[in-house]
Scaffold this active site. Structure first.
Site, PDB file in Angstrom:
ATOM      1  N   ARG A 270      74.080  61.607  -4.336  1.00  0.00           N
ATOM      2  CA  ARG A 270      74.752  61.985  -5.577  1.00  0.00           C
ATOM      3  C   ARG A 270      73.832  62.844  -6.429  1.00  0.00           C
ATOM      4  O   ARG A 270      74.239  63.855  -7.001  1.00  0.00           O
ATOM      5  CB  ARG A 270      75.175  60.733  -6.341  1.00  0.00           C
TER       6      ARG A 270
ATOM      7  N   HIS B 168      72.337  67.864  -8.996  1.00  0.00           N
ATOM      8  CA  HIS B 168      71.234  68.633  -9.560  1.00  0.00           C
ATOM      9  C   HIS B 168      70.750  69.791  -8.697  1.00  0.00           C
ATOM     10  O   HIS B 168      70.084  70.691  -9.200  1.00  0.00           O
ATOM     11  CB  HIS B 168      70.061  67.699  -9.866  1.00  0.00           C
TER      12      HIS B 168
END
Length: 133
Positions: free
Chosen positions: A78, A83
């Protein structure tokens, strides 16, 4: 209460796993299509991101008790999706879609099935109690 929260989270995780399956069914089971179609990749990536976010909300006790999947790695995936999206290797995501997501769905579904059995037994036990006079 935390038990109920964990169960609710598992239901959502299974829903996102199913969404990935439906997306794959819609676009086809072809890595080349996945690799070349940003809509396909983005739909899958969003589900993986949500699964990772949800897994981070499971209690530590739950994750220790149900260590049959790598909860920490799920959260890590995730974080990469959130990011470092531009750096994501499509092959790794494709492998996760075809290997890890079905295993996660089955594992979480099994836990939910066990919970439903226990919940039903508890309801039946309540019905067996004699009313107080």
């Amino acid at each position: 209460m935390s038990s109920e929260r964990n169960i609710d989270i598992l239901k959502h995780i299974v829903d996102y796993c199913n969404e990935i399956f439906h997306t794959q069914t819609y676009f086809g089971d072809s890595f080349e299509v996945f690799k070349s179609n940003s809509i396909y990749r983005n739909a899958v990536a969003m589900c993986i991101l949500q699964i990772g976010e949800l897994s981070g909300n499971l209690t530590d006790d739950f994750k220790e008790s149900y260590g049959g999947v790598p909860w920490r790695n799920i959260k890590g995936m995730r974080n990469i999706m959130a990011h470092k999206y531009g750096d994501i290797n499509a092959t790794i995501v494709w492998e996760a879609v075809n290997e890890d997501i079905p295993q996660l769905r089955e594992y979480c579904s099994d836990i939910l099935d066990k919970y439903r059995v226990l919940e039903q037994a508890a309801v039946e036990d309540e019905g067996d109690e004699e009313p107080e006079i």
